[in-house]
Write a protein that holds these residues in place. Structure first.
Motif, PDB file in Angstrom:
ATOM      1  N   ALA A 130       0.765  -1.040   0.184  1.00 50.41           N
ATOM      2  CA  ALA A 130       0.024   0.187   0.109  1.00 50.41           C
ATOM      3  C   ALA A 130       0.758   1.141   0.933  1.00 50.41           C
ATOM      4  O   ALA A 130       1.899   1.350   0.385  1.00 50.41           O
ATOM      5  N   VAL A 131       0.397   1.776  -0.616  1.00 46.05           N
ATOM      6  CA  VAL A 131       0.771   3.654  -0.273  1.00 46.05           C
ATOM      7  C   VAL A 131       0.516   4.564  -0.207  1.00 46.05           C
ATOM      8  O   VAL A 131      -0.903   4.306  -0.821  1.00 46.05           O
ATOM      9  N   GLN A 132       0.317   5.396   0.342  1.00 45.53           N
ATOM     10  CA  GLN A 132      -0.353   6.433   1.237  1.00 45.53           C
ATOM     11  C   GLN A 132       0.077   7.993   1.377  1.00 45.53           C
ATOM     12  O   GLN A 132       1.920   7.743   1.764  1.00 45.53           O
ATOM     13  N   VAL A 160       9.377  15.682   4.112  1.00 45.65           N
ATOM     14  CA  VAL A 160      10.017  14.394   4.455  1.00 45.65           C
ATOM     15  C   VAL A 160      10.859  14.646   5.763  1.00 45.65           C
ATOM     16  O   VAL A 160      10.783  13.072   6.414  1.00 45.65           O
ATOM     17  N   ASP A 161      11.454  15.836   6.015  1.00 46.44           N
ATOM     18  CA  ASP A 161      12.029  15.149   7.150  1.00 46.44           C
ATOM     19  C   ASP A 161      11.417  15.448   8.798  1.00 46.44           C
ATOM     20  O   ASP A 161      12.111  14.466   9.176  1.00 46.44           O
ATOM     21  N   VAL A 192      10.424  11.382   9.003  1.00 41.17           N
ATOM     22  CA  VAL A 192      10.843  10.863   8.944  1.00 41.17           C
ATOM     23  C   VAL A 192      11.593  10.945  10.677  1.00 41.17           C
ATOM     24  O   VAL A 192      11.857   9.996  11.787  1.00 41.17           O
ATOM     25  N   ARG A 216      11.336   8.056  13.765  1.00 43.42           N
ATOM     26  CA  ARG A 216      13.058   7.634  14.156  1.00 43.42           C
ATOM     27  C   ARG A 216      12.439   8.040  15.855  1.00 43.42           C
ATOM     28  O   ARG A 216      13.196   7.209  16.610  1.00 43.42           O
ATOM     29  N   MET A 271      16.126  -0.293   2.700  1.00 42.28           N
ATOM     30  CA  MET A 271      14.432   1.210   2.326  1.00 42.28           C
ATOM     31  C   MET A 271      14.162   1.452   3.252  1.00 42.28           C
ATOM     32  O   MET A 271      13.759   3.060   3.154  1.00 42.28           O
ATOM     33  N   VAL A 316      12.588   2.933   6.770  1.00 45.41           N
ATOM     34  CA  VAL A 316      12.831   3.767   8.394  1.00 45.41           C
ATOM     35  C   VAL A 316      12.853   3.119   8.585  1.00 45.41           C
ATOM     36  O   VAL A 316      14.030   2.384  10.107  1.00 45.41           O
ATOM     37  N   VAL A 320       9.661   5.476   3.252  1.00 46.35           N
ATOM     38  CA  VAL A 320       9.454   6.969   3.766  1.00 46.35           C
ATOM     39  C   VAL A 320       9.651   7.798   2.503  1.00 46.35           C
ATOM     40  O   VAL A 320      11.639   7.805   2.068  1.00 46.35           O
ATOM     41  N   THR A 321       9.641   8.710   1.128  1.00 39.43           N
ATOM     42  CA  THR A 321      10.164   9.047   0.392  1.00 39.43           C
ATOM     43  C   THR A 321       9.292   9.829   0.233  1.00 39.43           C
ATOM     44  O   THR A 321       8.252  10.309   0.731  1.00 39.43           O
ATOM     45  N   PRO A 322      10.649  11.611  -0.224  1.00 40.60           N
ATOM     46  CA  PRO A 322       9.945  12.679  -0.733  1.00 40.60           C
ATOM     47  C   PRO A 322       8.502  12.966  -1.793  1.00 40.60           C
ATOM     48  O   PRO A 322       9.451  11.717  -2.590  1.00 40.60           O
ATOM     49  N   SER A 323       8.051  13.342  -1.761  1.00 35.86           N
ATOM     50  CA  SER A 323       6.846  13.211  -2.537  1.00 35.86           C
ATOM     51  C   SER A 323       7.225  15.217  -3.050  1.00 35.86           C
ATOM     52  O   SER A 323       7.469  16.003  -2.616  1.00 35.86           O
ATOM     53  N   ALA A 324       6.890  15.485  -4.775  1.00 37.75           N
ATOM     54  CA  ALA A 324       6.036  16.770  -4.705  1.00 37.75           C
ATOM     55  C   ALA A 324       5.352  17.989  -3.673  1.00 37.75           C
ATOM     56  O   ALA A 324       5.641  19.087  -3.725  1.00 37.75           O
ATOM     57  N   ARG A 336       5.608  10.535   1.008  1.00 38.76           N
ATOM     58  CA  ARG A 336       4.875   9.117   0.368  1.00 38.76           C
ATOM     59  C   ARG A 336       5.009   7.921   1.653  1.00 38.76           C
ATOM     60  O   ARG A 336       6.946   8.020   1.952  1.00 38.76           O
ATOM     61  N   THR A 379      -3.372   4.837  -1.914  1.00 40.73           N
ATOM     62  CA  THR A 379      -3.351   4.180  -3.660  1.00 40.73           C
ATOM     63  C   THR A 379      -3.101   2.770  -2.849  1.00 40.73           C
ATOM     64  O   THR A 379      -1.971   1.887  -3.014  1.00 40.73           O
ATOM     65  N   VAL A 388      -1.952  -1.043  -4.367  1.00 40.10           N
ATOM     66  CA  VAL A 388      -0.703  -1.471  -5.390  1.00 40.10           C
ATOM     67  C   VAL A 388      -0.975  -2.736  -5.609  1.00 40.10           C
ATOM     68  O   VAL A 388      -1.025  -3.305  -4.955  1.00 40.10           O
ATOM     69  N   LEU A 409      15.487  14.586  -4.910  1.00 37.24           N
ATOM     70  CA  LEU A 409      14.437  14.173  -5.007  1.00 37.24           C
ATOM     71  C   LEU A 409      14.390  15.335  -6.286  1.00 37.24           C
ATOM     72  O   LEU A 409      13.837  15.287  -7.784  1.00 37.24           O
ATOM     73  N   GLN A 465      10.189   6.217  -7.130  1.00 38.10           N
ATOM     74  CA  GLN A 465       9.776   8.358  -8.042  1.00 38.10           C
ATOM     75  C   GLN A 465      10.040   8.072  -8.916  1.00 38.10           C
ATOM     76  O   GLN A 465       9.459   8.515 -10.060  1.00 38.10           O
ATOM     77  N   VAL A 521      13.538   7.659  -3.873  1.00 38.92           N
ATOM     78  CA  VAL A 521      14.770   8.254  -2.748  1.00 38.92           C
ATOM     79  C   VAL A 521      14.008   8.310  -1.159  1.00 38.92           C
ATOM     80  O   VAL A 521      13.256   8.591  -1.278  1.00 38.92           O
ATOM     81  N   ARG A 562      19.745   8.442   0.090  1.00 36.50           N
ATOM     82  CA  ARG A 562      19.637   7.275  -0.757  1.00 36.50           C
ATOM     83  C   ARG A 562      19.562   7.297  -1.606  1.00 36.50           C
ATOM     84  O   ARG A 562      17.765   6.926  -0.997  1.00 36.50           O
TER      85      ARG A 562
END
Lengths: 179, 165
Positions: A9-11, A17-18, A21, A25, A66, A68, A115-119, A123, B2, B4, B25, B75, B98, B106
């Motif tokens: 799943a993705v949300q 993002v900082d 995270v 943590r 990948m 966290v 955890v990844t940044p998005s525009a 995410r 979403t 998947v 990113l 991404q 990312v 990373r």
């Protein structure tokens, strides 16, 4: 080289993002536990007729890889009745082990929270080495229902986690002014 | 939320960067050509080695990069195509993820292609194929990190790769 991972799943979280995270943590266990309880409550209808309490939640921090954090839903409170009759059955990896998962339908799974940044914020994604369609049980719960339970549990968990990380701000009420 | 479509993914290699994840990113999305340039750089670096292994790269692999949709694993989506059992360069679809790493970030290379999948029965032995895959992906990530950290504008290598196919 690596195990097969499955994207469950993705949300989206409406926070930088900082910040996300940092909170994960700092408060990993509290957040995971609260989100699990919220997901357990939200799947009440899907679990109708099944006994059980929320699973035991374990969290781990990762700095290599990948994810966290990872969140494990454990069912190691299982048993094989009658106790002691089959010593080999005390091993949770034994097929004779009576898994709690068979009673409750709640998946025993380790969720890697990526955890990844998005525009527009952050995410959250859930990856696991457990495939979404893997059998939860062969006894009490039919295949279709246990698939649905496993999917719903993970999705509701991620929704709850995102809500905890970015709570919706309720606008302050304007006090009524007598004219 | 979403939902998947399930499918096994394999995380291959990762490269650390001293930039925060949002900055990494932003640079990646601002210069998508960095991905194609990094592929060209990695191919250039690997080609002599692959030739020593009996795989002269007569045909350059194709490369496509695009911003991924919301439900995808990473991404940026990357696709390498070509006759991999001739060139040794893996033909695969991958995603660049990312994420944070300590104070920096990373980039992890994730693909639906299993590491144990052979490049082909004809010219490449299975153990050889694994080595090729590892060398190709590591070279690519190193080149990508160098491109993202470089101050100079990234050169679009799509024409170079497209013209020689």
């Amino acid at each position: 080289m690596t195990d097969a991972l499955h994207l469950h799943a993705v949300q989206h979280v409406d926070r930088p993002v900082d910040e996300v995270v940092d909170r994960l943590r700092r408060d990993a266990h509290t957040l995971a536990d609260d989100a699990t309880r919220a997901a357990f409550a939200a799947t009440g209808d899907a679990r109708a007729g099944l006994p059980g309490t929320p699973p035991r939640v374990d969290t781990r921090h990762h700095d290599d890889g990948m994810a966290v954090i990872s969140v494990s839903w454990n069912d190691d409170a299982g048993h094989w009745p009658p106790p002691g009759r089959f010593p080999f059955a005390t091993d949770p990896t034994s097929p004779w082990w009576h898994r709690e998962e068979e009673q409750t339908g709640w998946p025993s799974i380790t969720l890697q929270i990526v955890v990844t940044p998005s525009a527009t914020g952050t995410r959250l994604a859930v990856l696991s080495t457990r495939a979404p369609g893997v059998d939860v049980s062969t006894n009490r719960i039919d295949r279709h229902r246990r698939d649905r339970l496993a999917r719903t549990a993970v999705e509701q968990f991620l929704v709850a986690l995102a809500d905890l990380l970015a709570p919706v701000e309720t606008p302050a009420e304007t006090p009524a002014v007598a004219v | 939320m979403t939902t998947v479509t399930p499918g096994p993914l394999f995380a291959y290699h990762a490269v650390p960067l001293p930039l925060g994840p949002a900055e990494t990113l932003a640079r990646l999305l601002a210069a998508p050509a960095a991905v194609t340039t990094a592929t060209a750089d990695a191919i250039g670096r690997c080609a002599p080695r692959f030739a020593d292994w009996g795989l002269p790269m007569h045909v350059l692999p194709g490369v496509e990069a695009a911003v991924a949709e919301g439900g995808e694993p990473g991404q940026v989506r990357l696709r390498w195509s070509g006759p991999d059992d001739v060139t040794g360069w893996p033909s695969m679809t991958a995603w660049l993820v990312v994420g944070p790493r300590g104070e920096g970030s990373r980039i992890t290379f994730v693909s639906t292609r299993a590491p144990s999948m052979g490049l082909g029965a004809a010219s490449v032995h299975r153990s050889h194929a694994r080595r090729l895959l590892a060398v190709a992906i590591q070279s690519f990530l190193q080149a990508l990190a160098a491109n993202l950290l470089a101050e100079a504008p990234v050169v679009d290598a799509r024409e170079l790769l497209g013209a020689t196919r």
